[in-house]
Design an enzyme around this catalytic site. Structure first.
Site, PDB file in Angstrom:
ATOM      1  N   ARG A   1      28.684  32.645  32.668  1.00 51.77           N
ATOM      2  CA  ARG A   1      28.506  31.278  33.163  1.00 51.77           C
ATOM      3  C   ARG A   1      28.041  30.373  32.024  1.00 51.77           C
ATOM      4  NH1 ARG A   1      26.146  34.947  36.718  1.00 51.77           N
ATOM      5  NH2 ARG A   1      27.069  35.014  38.816  1.00 51.77           N
TER       6      ARG A   1
ATOM      7  N   LYS B 282      21.874  35.586  37.405  1.00 50.98           N
ATOM      8  CA  LYS B 282      21.195  35.093  38.595  1.00 50.98           C
ATOM      9  C   LYS B 282      20.182  36.123  39.095  1.00 50.98           C
ATOM     10  CE  LYS B 282      24.769  31.970  40.346  1.00 50.98           C
ATOM     11  NZ  LYS B 282      25.633  31.629  41.509  1.00 50.98           N
TER      12      LYS B 282
ATOM     13  N   HIS C 165      33.380  26.678  34.406  1.00 51.12           N
ATOM     14  CA  HIS C 165      33.505  27.692  35.448  1.00 51.12           C
ATOM     15  C   HIS C 165      34.970  28.073  35.647  1.00 51.12           C
ATOM     16  CE1 HIS C 165      30.827  29.913  38.036  1.00 51.12           C
ATOM     17  NE2 HIS C 165      31.683  29.834  39.033  1.00 51.12           N
TER      18      HIS C 165
ATOM     19  N   ARG D 181      35.736  30.664  33.211  1.00 48.10           N
ATOM     20  CA  ARG D 181      35.235  31.946  33.727  1.00 48.10           C
ATOM     21  C   ARG D 181      36.237  32.524  34.734  1.00 48.10           C
ATOM     22  NH1 ARG D 181      30.434  34.897  35.319  1.00 48.10           N
ATOM     23  NH2 ARG D 181      30.130  35.034  37.571  1.00 48.10           N
TER      24      ARG D 181
ATOM     25  N   HIS E  21      28.524  39.725  39.428  1.00 48.65           N
ATOM     26  CA  HIS E  21      28.557  39.464  40.868  1.00 48.65           C
ATOM     27  C   HIS E  21      27.760  40.534  41.609  1.00 48.65           C
ATOM     28  CE1 HIS E  21      32.585  37.066  40.585  1.00 48.65           C
ATOM     29  NE2 HIS E  21      31.536  36.314  40.364  1.00 48.65           N
TER      30      HIS E  21
ATOM     31  N   TYR F 237      39.604  36.885  42.878  1.00 45.05           N
ATOM     32  CA  TYR F 237      40.506  36.846  41.727  1.00 45.05           C
ATOM     33  C   TYR F 237      41.756  37.681  41.948  1.00 45.05           C
ATOM     34  CZ  TYR F 237      36.434  34.711  39.675  1.00 45.05           C
ATOM     35  OH  TYR F 237      35.366  33.878  39.439  1.00 45.05           O
TER      36      TYR F 237
END
Length: 306
Positions: free
Chosen positions: A157, A181, A252, A255, A278, A287
């Site tokens: 990110r 995150k 993004h 990404r 993730h 994706y």
């Protein structure tokens, strides 16, 4: 509790500390959540609800309905609903309200919008443009090339990129240590072109911008401070102007492109999940839909009986 203007400020300050220290939310997420809760507080004030303890489910529904009437996207309304549910659950758990009025609050489902991505040829062209621009050895051009090469090579990110320190990059092993995150750390590989761009930046570009206050930041701005994600976003938009027919994506989108190209190249879905950081495989599976959608489009264009 009576929630006066000062009372609201104290509640929001405590909620902000909760998001940072207990939930491990990023600055971006924390800022978004606080903005959403402030939007609700403003609406409550306009409708005569002055106390947090007096908030009812119908107030929350009316607030979301106002957002929809103002033209807010379903994804925006869903995010605001999630932010307020988090806020009110916290308020209930900490004894600021007796009961959580958001337990039966239902937000509209997010649309199944597939992310816009670059074609592999466009990604190559973009990075070629960045390389040519950096030939003048302007430190910002060198930085932008290194930033975009690393973004595309690793799929990290843009916030994670901006937060990197020099020691997070291992040029001997071609890996970068990323804090994602929720404070989760992961190690992501990158390729030879990204390494070359990073070496050029570290040897030729960064020394031109570094000042006493630069610290260990990997990427710097013109004044020697840590580069901001907005600077990388602006550079990407500017360079994409020189790639004919390429969509004007943001970091993004780069990404998304990296993930899609990995899967198109045969990478395992769980490997891509690990690289992107993730928490759920379901997030990564979007994706595969992008890849299939692009395959169908190519089929329709190429097959005589499509």
């Amino acid at each position: 509790m009576e929630t006066t203007g000062r009372g609201w400020a104290e509640v929001l300050a405590a909620f902000e500390r909760h998001l940072h220290s207990e939930r491990g939310r990023s600055e971006h997420t924390t800022r978004a959540y606080l903005g959403d809760v402030r939007s609700l507080v403003s609406f409550l004030g306009e409708t005569g609800v002055a106390d947090l303890a007096d908030v009812r489910l119908q107030d929350l529904r009316a607030w979301l309905a106002q957002q929809a009437q103002a033209g807010a996207a379903r994804s925006t309304i869903a995010r605001r609903s999630a932010a307020v549910r988090t806020f009110l659950a916290w308020a209930s758990q900490t004894g600021r309200i007796d009961a959580d009025p958001s337990l039966r609050l239902v937000a509209p489902k997010r649309g199944s919008h597939l992310p816009e991505v670059l074609r592999q040829a466009d990604a190559t062209a973009l990075l070629d443009v960045a390389a040519v621009a950096s030939d003048d050895q302007d430190p910002i051009h060198l930085r932008d090339r290194a930033a975009l090469e690393l973004l595309y090579a690793s799929g990290i990110r843009v916030g994670e990129l901006a937060a990197l320190d020099i020691d997070d990059v291992d040029l001997d092993r071609n890996v970068v240590r990323v804090m994602g995150k929720g404070g989760t750390e992961r190690t992501v590989p990158f390729g030879v072109p990204a390494r070359e761009a990073l070496v050029a930046w570290l040897e030729l570009g960064r020394p031109q911008l570094a000042v006493a206050g630069s610290g260990a930041a990997l990427l710097l701005g013109r004044r020697g401070r840590r580069a901001d994600p907005r600077q990388i976003r602006s550079a990407l938009h500017e360079l994409l102007r020189h790639v004919p027919d390429a969509p004007d994506i943001g970091p993004h989108g780069l990404r998304h492109s990296a993930a899609t190209h990995l899967l198109e190249g045969g990478a395992d879905l769980r490997l891509v999940q690990e690289l992107l950081g993730h928490a759920s495989l379901a997030t990564t599976q979007i994706y595969t839909h992008v890849s299939v959608d692009r395959l169908k489009q190519s089929y329709r264009q190429a097959h005589p009986r499509a």
